[in-house]
Design a protein around this motif. Structure first.
Motif, mmCIF file in Angstrom:
data_model
loop_
_atom_site.group_PDB
_atom_site.id
_atom_site.type_symbol
_atom_site.label_atom_id
_atom_site.label_comp_id
_atom_site.label_asym_id
_atom_site.label_seq_id
_atom_site.Cartn_x
_atom_site.Cartn_y
_atom_site.Cartn_z
ATOM 1 N N ILE A 79 -12.834 -0.158 -19.546
ATOM 2 C CA ILE A 79 -14.253 0.147 -19.405
ATOM 3 C C ILE A 79 -14.519 0.408 -17.926
ATOM 4 O O ILE A 79 -14.077 -0.345 -17.068
ATOM 5 C CB ILE A 79 -15.121 -1.017 -19.914
ATOM 6 N N ILE A 80 -15.223 1.502 -17.656
ATOM 7 C CA ILE A 80 -15.550 1.870 -16.281
ATOM 8 C C ILE A 80 -17.056 2.068 -16.148
ATOM 9 O O ILE A 80 -17.757 2.243 -17.147
ATOM 10 C CB ILE A 80 -14.814 3.151 -15.837
ATOM 11 N N ILE A 81 -17.537 2.036 -14.925
ATOM 12 C CA ILE A 81 -18.937 2.361 -14.659
ATOM 13 C C ILE A 81 -19.028 3.878 -14.538
ATOM 14 O O ILE A 81 -18.417 4.476 -13.650
ATOM 15 C CB ILE A 81 -19.434 1.684 -13.368
ATOM 16 N N PHE A 82 -19.767 4.482 -15.439
ATOM 17 C CA PHE A 82 -19.935 5.934 -15.431
ATOM 18 C C PHE A 82 -20.956 6.354 -14.385
ATOM 19 O O PHE A 82 -20.735 7.289 -13.632
ATOM 20 C CB PHE A 82 -20.349 6.421 -16.817
ATOM 21 N N GLN A 83 -22.080 5.640 -14.355
ATOM 22 C CA GLN A 83 -23.135 5.971 -13.407
ATOM 23 C C GLN A 83 -23.992 4.755 -13.145
ATOM 24 O O GLN A 83 -24.063 3.851 -13.970
ATOM 25 C CB GLN A 83 -24.008 7.081 -13.991
ATOM 26 N N THR A 84 -24.646 4.743 -11.989
ATOM 27 C CA THR A 84 -25.599 3.682 -11.688
ATOM 28 C C THR A 84 -26.983 4.297 -11.534
ATOM 29 O O THR A 84 -27.119 5.460 -11.144
ATOM 30 C CB THR A 84 -25.239 2.923 -10.388
ATOM 31 N N PHE A 85 -27.990 3.500 -11.855
ATOM 32 C CA PHE A 85 -29.373 3.966 -11.848
ATOM 33 C C PHE A 85 -30.259 2.922 -11.194
ATOM 34 O O PHE A 85 -30.013 1.728 -11.307
ATOM 35 C CB PHE A 85 -29.883 4.175 -13.280
ATOM 36 N N TYR A 86 -31.319 3.390 -10.558
ATOM 37 C CA TYR A 86 -32.350 2.494 -10.061
ATOM 38 C C TYR A 86 -33.596 2.593 -10.930
ATOM 39 O O TYR A 86 -34.546 1.856 -10.735
ATOM 40 C CB TYR A 86 -32.664 2.785 -8.591
ATOM 41 N N ASP A 87 -33.563 3.489 -11.907
ATOM 42 C CA ASP A 87 -34.655 3.675 -12.857
ATOM 43 C C ASP A 87 -34.145 3.307 -14.251
ATOM 44 O O ASP A 87 -33.316 4.029 -14.819
ATOM 45 C CB ASP A 87 -35.118 5.128 -12.831
ATOM 46 N N PRO A 88 -34.604 2.194 -14.835
ATOM 47 C CA PRO A 88 -34.102 1.785 -16.144
ATOM 48 C C PRO A 88 -34.405 2.790 -17.260
ATOM 49 O O PRO A 88 -33.616 2.944 -18.188
ATOM 50 C CB PRO A 88 -34.779 0.444 -16.410
ATOM 51 N N VAL A 89 -35.508 3.501 -17.158
ATOM 52 C CA VAL A 89 -35.850 4.492 -18.186
ATOM 53 C C VAL A 89 -34.811 5.608 -18.199
ATOM 54 O O VAL A 89 -34.323 6.014 -19.265
ATOM 55 C CB VAL A 89 -37.273 5.049 -17.954
ATOM 56 N N LEU A 90 -34.438 6.114 -17.033
ATOM 57 C CA LEU A 90 -33.424 7.154 -16.951
ATOM 58 C C LEU A 90 -32.073 6.661 -17.473
ATOM 59 O O LEU A 90 -31.363 7.393 -18.165
ATOM 60 C CB LEU A 90 -33.296 7.659 -15.513
ATOM 61 N N ALA A 91 -31.739 5.418 -17.183
ATOM 62 C CA ALA A 91 -30.486 4.844 -17.687
ATOM 63 C C ALA A 91 -30.463 4.852 -19.215
ATOM 64 O O ALA A 91 -29.454 5.209 -19.828
ATOM 65 C CB ALA A 91 -30.309 3.417 -17.167
#
Length: 80
Positions: free
Chosen positions: A7-19
């Motif tokens: 399992i890898i981190i695909f992307q990080t977000f600072y906006d939970p809605v966008l995540a």
């Protein structure tokens, strides 16, 4: 149970809605994924920068497929 791989981190977000939008898009295309660190940031938003935001996790073998799915959606790609 079958071993799916790393399992890898695909992307990080600072906006939970966008995540959640990206997670939904991937799941709609058959990609198993999950969000981590959302509850920590909901409890204490000041940790956002310290822990690196909300993380969208995928299996490593799905990486190229995830990139292709998101590249097809130009509206979403502009948000990322």
């Amino acid at each position: 149970m079958k071993d799916e791989g790393h399992i890898i981190i695909f992307q990080t977000f600072y906006d939970p809605v966008l995540a959640h939008i990206v997670r939904g898009r991937l799941e709609d295309n058959g990609i198993p994924c999950f969000i981590s660190d959302e509850n920590t940031l909901a409890a204490n938003p000041f940790y956002n920068q310290a822990i690196g935001g909300i993380k969208l996790n995928i299996f490593e073998h799905d990486l190229e497929k995830c990139r292709a799915i998101l590249a097809e959606d130009t509206d979403l790609a502009n948000e990322l």
